[in-house]
Scaffold this motif. Structure first.
Motif, PDB file in Angstrom:
ATOM      1  N   ASP A 465      -8.742   4.322  -8.830  1.00 47.86           N
ATOM      2  CA  ASP A 465      -9.563   4.411  -7.627  1.00 47.86           C
ATOM      3  C   ASP A 465      -8.805   4.897  -6.397  1.00 47.86           C
ATOM      4  OD1 ASP A 465      -8.313   1.866  -8.135  1.00 47.86           O
ATOM      5  OD2 ASP A 465      -9.253   1.123  -6.312  1.00 47.86           O
ATOM      6  N   LYS A 466      -7.487   5.083  -6.487  1.00 47.01           N
ATOM      7  CA  LYS A 466      -6.729   5.605  -5.342  1.00 47.01           C
ATOM      8  C   LYS A 466      -6.632   7.133  -5.378  1.00 47.01           C
ATOM      9  CE  LYS A 466      -5.970   1.303  -4.489  1.00 47.01           C
ATOM     10  NZ  LYS A 466      -6.647   0.797  -5.679  1.00 47.01           N
ATOM     11  N   LEU A 467      -7.073   7.742  -6.465  1.00 47.72           N
ATOM     12  CA  LEU A 467      -6.987   9.199  -6.604  1.00 47.72           C
ATOM     13  C   LEU A 467      -8.123   9.888  -5.849  1.00 47.72           C
ATOM     14  CD1 LEU A 467      -6.266   9.507 -10.450  1.00 47.72           C
ATOM     15  CD2 LEU A 467      -4.595   9.456  -8.574  1.00 47.72           C
ATOM     16  N   ILE A 564      -3.832   2.438   2.544  1.00 40.56           N
ATOM     17  CA  ILE A 564      -3.127   1.749   3.610  1.00 40.56           C
ATOM     18  C   ILE A 564      -2.106   0.750   3.062  1.00 40.56           C
ATOM     19  CG2 ILE A 564      -4.905  -0.038   3.844  1.00 40.56           C
ATOM     20  CD1 ILE A 564      -4.255  -0.085   6.857  1.00 40.56           C
ATOM     21  N   TYR A 565      -2.413   0.171   1.908  1.00 44.03           N
ATOM     22  CA  TYR A 565      -1.475  -0.800   1.324  1.00 44.03           C
ATOM     23  C   TYR A 565      -0.169  -0.110   0.932  1.00 44.03           C
ATOM     24  CZ  TYR A 565      -6.000  -3.084   0.900  1.00 44.03           C
ATOM     25  OH  TYR A 565      -7.238  -3.603   1.156  1.00 44.03           O
ATOM     26  N   GLN A 566      -0.280   1.060   0.333  1.00 47.50           N
ATOM     27  CA  GLN A 566       0.929   1.797  -0.034  1.00 47.50           C
ATOM     28  C   GLN A 566       1.656   2.290   1.214  1.00 47.50           C
ATOM     29  OE1 GLN A 566       2.083   2.057  -3.313  1.00 47.50           O
ATOM     30  NE2 GLN A 566       3.899   2.611  -2.110  1.00 47.50           N
ATOM     31  N   ALA A 567       0.890   2.662   2.236  1.00 44.12           N
ATOM     32  CA  ALA A 567       1.509   3.124   3.479  1.00 44.12           C
ATOM     33  C   ALA A 567       2.355   2.022   4.108  1.00 44.12           C
ATOM     34  CB  ALA A 567       0.432   3.592   4.463  1.00 44.12           C
ATOM     35  N   VAL A 568       1.825   0.799   4.098  1.00 44.79           N
ATOM     36  CA  VAL A 568       2.579  -0.333   4.648  1.00 44.79           C
ATOM     37  C   VAL A 568       3.789  -0.636   3.768  1.00 44.79           C
ATOM     38  CG1 VAL A 568       2.478  -2.825   5.119  1.00 44.79           C
ATOM     39  CG2 VAL A 568       0.593  -1.334   5.827  1.00 44.79           C
ATOM     40  N   ALA A 569       3.609  -0.604   2.454  1.00 40.89           N
ATOM     41  CA  ALA A 569       4.731  -0.840   1.541  1.00 40.89           C
ATOM     42  C   ALA A 569       5.828   0.204   1.756  1.00 40.89           C
ATOM     43  CB  ALA A 569       4.248  -0.823   0.089  1.00 40.89           C
ATOM     44  N   ASP A 570       5.437   1.456   1.970  1.00 38.80           N
ATOM     45  CA  ASP A 570       6.421   2.511   2.212  1.00 38.80           C
ATOM     46  C   ASP A 570       7.210   2.241   3.491  1.00 38.80           C
ATOM     47  OD1 ASP A 570       5.600   3.796  -0.078  1.00 38.80           O
ATOM     48  OD2 ASP A 570       4.311   5.237   0.960  1.00 38.80           O
ATOM     49  N   ARG A 612       2.791  -2.185  -3.375  1.00 39.06           N
ATOM     50  CA  ARG A 612       1.591  -2.549  -2.619  1.00 39.06           C
ATOM     51  C   ARG A 612       1.138  -3.975  -2.903  1.00 39.06           C
ATOM     52  NH1 ARG A 612      -3.360  -1.386  -4.802  1.00 39.06           N
ATOM     53  NH2 ARG A 612      -4.104  -0.236  -2.987  1.00 39.06           N
ATOM     54  N   GLU A 613       1.460  -4.509  -4.084  1.00 39.86           N
ATOM     55  CA  GLU A 613       1.047  -5.872  -4.427  1.00 39.86           C
ATOM     56  C   GLU A 613       1.687  -6.911  -3.505  1.00 39.86           C
ATOM     57  OE1 GLU A 613       2.537  -7.191  -8.304  1.00 39.86           O
ATOM     58  OE2 GLU A 613       4.137  -5.700  -8.148  1.00 39.86           O
ATOM     59  N   LEU A 614       2.827  -6.568  -2.888  1.00 41.19           N
ATOM     60  CA  LEU A 614       3.525  -7.506  -2.010  1.00 41.19           C
ATOM     61  C   LEU A 614       3.084  -7.393  -0.552  1.00 41.19           C
ATOM     62  CD1 LEU A 614       7.122  -7.370  -3.511  1.00 41.19           C
ATOM     63  CD2 LEU A 614       5.567  -9.322  -3.497  1.00 41.19           C
ATOM     64  N   VAL A 615       2.229  -6.439  -0.249  1.00 42.41           N
ATOM     65  CA  VAL A 615       1.740  -6.304   1.121  1.00 42.41           C
ATOM     66  C   VAL A 615       0.221  -6.404   1.202  1.00 42.41           C
ATOM     67  CG1 VAL A 615       3.709  -4.818   1.668  1.00 42.41           C
ATOM     68  CG2 VAL A 615       1.505  -3.768   1.127  1.00 42.41           C
ATOM     69  N   LYS A 616      -0.463  -6.259   0.075  1.00 45.41           N
ATOM     70  CA  LYS A 616      -1.919  -6.109   0.089  1.00 45.41           C
ATOM     71  C   LYS A 616      -2.624  -7.295   0.744  1.00 45.41           C
ATOM     72  CE  LYS A 616      -5.929  -5.018  -2.763  1.00 45.41           C
ATOM     73  NZ  LYS A 616      -6.438  -4.679  -4.111  1.00 45.41           N
ATOM     74  N   SER A 617      -2.299  -8.503   0.338  1.00 47.17           N
ATOM     75  CA  SER A 617      -2.977  -9.682   0.908  1.00 47.17           C
ATOM     76  C   SER A 617      -2.727  -9.789   2.396  1.00 47.17           C
ATOM     77  CB  SER A 617      -2.517 -10.951   0.195  1.00 47.17           C
ATOM     78  OG  SER A 617      -2.956 -10.964  -1.140  1.00 47.17           O
ATOM     79  N   ASN A 618      -1.502  -9.496   2.832  1.00 46.88           N
ATOM     80  CA  ASN A 618      -1.196  -9.543   4.262  1.00 46.88           C
ATOM     81  C   ASN A 618      -2.027  -8.527   5.038  1.00 46.88           C
ATOM     82  OD1 ASN A 618       2.414 -10.300   4.225  1.00 46.88           O
ATOM     83  ND2 ASN A 618       0.648 -11.517   3.662  1.00 46.88           N
TER      84      ASN A 618
END
Length: 842
Positions: A465-467, A564-570, A612-618
């Motif tokens: 779903d991110k594609l 956005i989750y990947q953007a924050v993780a990056d 992203r799993e470590l930032v998603k909930s935040n």
């Protein structure tokens, strides 16, 4: 004729269900009573509260009375209660309720024995807490998920080991005291229990029974408590419409089923009921009633596969060694023990004699084994809970699988979010359970656009779903044969689907994909084709404040699929790579001393590994005023999952990494989207002004739904013994200012996402859509309606946020702050651009 038969069937289902639930409640109550836990039941607590103050006065007099001889000597054992007679009253009344509830005619010696036993246990707990506070606190922390009974047993066991001599002395001298304490309750004239003499086989026995008043309270409590046990059955006919604040929840036996259309508590319910009587909210209610008319049915093919997996106990052998689950991530359903996973022999030499034979001999090895065993028990408890929920849902699916159509009813929380009344199997269940349902109304695929959306849905379920849309469609086309193989023999080809994002939703789609390819002319899709908001909370803020950077970050505008989750993780990974992170963490030890811990080992070993799993909930909870501690807990939970799945990537202490990531995640989120923080602070400022005048929050949404946030301060009186705590809650007229302020941001944003959903549904109804699958920011419709849904959700977003909802809110709750709204608005977003957005809901 068929409709009349189904209606009769529905009424019979409702009555039979109510009777079954009432019997189940009685079984549960009796089970607790037999195990002497009657004081934990609602009826026991109400009995306790009703007599506590009066009995306490009797104990105050007992401590002041001039006593001699044995009575004075035994009273000395109660020295810890001299300054807290209410705690002693709590303990004695509880002891009585435990026994009288269990057996109607309880011999007085049995009551006295229970009072003495509880006094002993309390003495042991007090001693353990006083002499070994660290052990006492450790038990509370270590076993907090295991239940009060288990915690109590551990404390008693350790207390006995540490207080053996005193216990013997206490055993010897307190029987007479138990009789005195019982007599004080009887002399208090509280109308709780009375002595009843039983004549049997030539013997006379004094027993204790509840008075008529107490029995009446018990029966009334059970009548009220049935709704805590009531399982709401699924409908085989359309639910009745909501017509007022109080209704039957759609059921036809209105004398048995009573529910509010909007869930509230206490005085709030009274206020809202009166508002609805005078003003109503017809527009919202009409949309809700239409949603309830969605026809569903059981997906028999998914039910069959699930049954097979569970019956054959098909374990997924790729699962973590210590957290076993079945194919498709179904919970393991067989009985498990910690010893199945934790081998004591792996923990050094074992004791060969004594009480602890067979356990590790050294203290260090014993502690490692004990810690591992307790952690494994927690894993088993969580899995058991999931297995129970799955089995209950499957039971419902089997019960209703032969009906061509079934229905669900809904009511709303105080913010307007809707929830099904049916508990186990419903459209808002988790993906595994949700896959057991499909629309009863089928729809053909007539156009390429509809076919594309059908494929996009399959790719979403798989985890793509991110594609971009074209890439999702291409993924399906590239894997045509794999999908056909899965549909032909799901268990033979389970390696292809078992680890997808939503295994059983994807499997359900595979079945339909194969049906379409085998016979496209006659094919009808019954699956809800879904679209989800992209980090919906931040989307709402971007619309509310007209924040263009925020809107771009979460796909409210633009043609590109952003994550956005990947953007924050990056961003977090970039901080780690450049050394832009806190080098130390300050923390407070249990002894109140301030200490520091370095972060170098943990963070250097994590460079480039933050996903992203470590930032998603935040990120998801940032719009809802999540606290720093709440974010820390979310990160810790994500790290725990990584450990459980044997994917640990860091060195050093997990808690240090969690604390550091909480700080870095916060920084990255605020750099990525600033509008959410600005909006939160403004909502809090306005609410502070409202509650400063002791006023509550009340406003109407764009659909005239009444939102009432009125959180009153409570005065809590705690009656505490080491056997348990009774919190007597007294509601006051004063507002709880802190909770009012902290609650406004999440509650207001949720009222907006609810309005967006209901407004979208209203537009779809006008276009003839009759099937809806709705979970807050996730919307599903039939394959022919999905194109319209994409249009309607964008139109609804523009209509809602083009109406200046923030001004409407401030005008309703605190008009003095209207001038501030323009200062807060970012006003960089042209709301009309949303109509051209490609991925706002995708």
């Amino acid at each position: 004729m068929e409709n009349k038969q189904l209606l009769s069937k529905q009424i019979k289902i409702e009555k039979d269900n109510f009777d079954y639930c009432y019997d189940r409640m009685l079984v549960e109550i009796n089970k607790r009573l037999v195990n002497k836990h009657g004081d934990e039941l609602l009826e026991g607590k109400l009995l306790l509260i009703s007599v506590l103050d009066t009995v306490s006065k009797g104990f105050e007099a007992f401590f002041k009375a001039p006593l001699r001889g044995q009575r004075k000597k035994t009273r000395a054992f109660l020295e810890d209660f001299y300054r807290r007679p209410k705690d002693l009253a709590y303990l004695v009344i509880t002891s009585i309720i435990q026994e009288v509830g269990r057996e109607p005619y309880t011999p007085l010696p049995t009551i006295i024995l229970n009072i003495v036993r509880n006094l002993r246990q309390n003495y042991l707990m007090e001693s353990l807490k006083r002499d070994s506070p660290k052990i006492y606190s450790h038990i509370e922390r270590e076993y907090k998920k295991r239940g009060k009974a288990y915690i109590l047993s551990r404390k008693i066991k350790l207390g006995r080991l540490k207080q053996a001599t005193n216990l013997e002395q206490l055993n010897k001298d307190t029987t007479a005291l138990g009789a005195d304490l019982l007599n004080i309750v009887l002399l208090a004239n509280v109308d709780l229990v009375t002595i009843h003499i039983v004549h049997k086989a030539g013997k006379t026995t004094k027993t204790l029974v509840y008075t008529e008043r107490a029995l009446d309270l018990v029966h009334k409590t059970r009548e009220m408590n049935i709704f805590n046990y009531l399982k709401n059955p699924i409908f085989v006919v359309p639910p009745k419409d909501w017509e007022a604040y109080i209704g039957s929840g759609g059921y036809y036996t209105e004398s048995l089923y009573k529910y509010p259309m909007i869930k509230h508590r206490g005085s709030n319910k009274t206020l809202l009921k009166e508002y609805m009587r005078v003003k109503g909210c017809d527009r919202y209610m009409a949309i809700l009633n239409s949603i309830q008319q969605t026809q569903w049915r059981i997906n028999s093919r998914i039910l069959e596969v699930m049954n097979k997996i569970i019956e054959d106990n098909l374990v997924d052998y790729d699962c973590p060694r210590l957290n076993k689950y079945l194919v498709g991530k179904l919970p393991y359903c067989e009985h498990q023990e910690a010893t199945d996973y934790i081998n004591v022999s792996d923990y050094g030499a074992l004791r060969t004699e004594g009480k602890h034979i067979g356990t590790p001999a050294s203290r260090e090895d014993y502690n490692r084994w004990h810690t591992a065993s307790e952690k494994q028990k927690e894993v088993i408890i969580v899995n058991r809970s999931k297995a129970i929920m799955l089995k209950l849902a499957i039971l419902d699916a089997k019960k209703y699988k032969d009906y061509e159509r079934i229905w669900f009813s809904y009511n709303a929380d105080f913010r307007g979010r809707i929830y099904p009344l049916q508990q186990h199997l419903n459209p808002q269940s988790k993906g595994t359970i949700k896959s057991l349902l499909e629309f009863a109304r089928g729809q053909r695929i007539d156009t390429k656009e509809q076919l594309d959306w059908f494929k996009i849905h399959g790719a979403n379920c798989y985890g793509k779903d991110k594609l971009e849309y074209e890439d999702r469609i291409q993924f399906i086309d590239d894997n045509h044969q794999m999908i056909m193989d899965i549909a032909s023999s799901p268990l033979e080809y389970r390696l292809y689907w078992k680890d997808t994002d939503e295994p059983f939703l994807f499997l359900a789609w595979c079945f339909e994909y194969a049906d379409y390819n085998n016979n496209p002319q006659d094919f009808e899709s019954h699956l809800p084709i879904g679209i989800d908001g992209v980090c919906n909370g931040i989307q709402i803020y971007s619309g509310l404040l007209l924040d263009k950077p925020g809107a771009e970050a979460v796909c409210v505008i633009g043609k590109t699929r952003r994550d956005i989750y990947q953007a924050v993780a990056d961003k977090v990974n970039s901080y780690l790579a450049t050394g832009d992170y806190p080098k130390t963490i300050v923390f407070r030890r249990s002894d109140k001393t301030i200490n520091t811990a370095t972060t170098e080992v943990e963070l250097q070993s994590s460079i480039g590994k933050i996903k992203r799993e470590l930032v998603k909930s935040n990120v998801m909870t940032q719009p809802y005023s999540v606290t720093s501690y709440g974010m820390y807990q979310q990160v810790t939970e994500a790290l725990n999952i990584i450990v459980d799945e044997e994917r640990q990537f860091w060195k050093g202490d997990k808690w240090v990494l969690a604390r550091a990531l909480t700080t870095l995640n916060t920084k990255a989120i605020l750099e990525t989207v600033k509008g959410a923080k600005v909006g939160q602070e403004f909502l809090k400022e306005v609410t502070k002004q409202v509650v400063a005048n002791n006023n509550h929050i009340f406003y109407k949404t764009y659909l005239d739904f009444p939102v009432l946030q009125k959180i009153n301060r409570t005065k809590i009186e705690r009656i505490t013994t080491e056997l348990g705590t009774l919190n007597i809650q007294h509601w006051t007229e004063d507002l709880h200012n802190l909770k009012m302020v902290n609650g406004i941001a999440p509650n207001y944003i949720h009222s907006l996402d609810s309005t967006l959903m209901m407004l979208t549904v209203e537009k779809m109804i006008k276009l003839g859509c009759k099937s809806f699958h709705l979970i807050h920011d996730s919307y599903g419709v039939g394959v022919q309606d999905i194109v319209n849904l994409n249009i309607c959700v964008r139109e609804a977003f523009v209509e809602l946020f083009g109406s200046q909802p923030l001004k409407s809110f401030v005008r309703s709750v605190f008009p003095e702050a209207l001038d501030r709204v323009d200062e807060v608005m970012i006003n960089t977003l042209n709301i009309e651009e949303v109509l051209e957005s490609r991925y706002i809901f995708s």
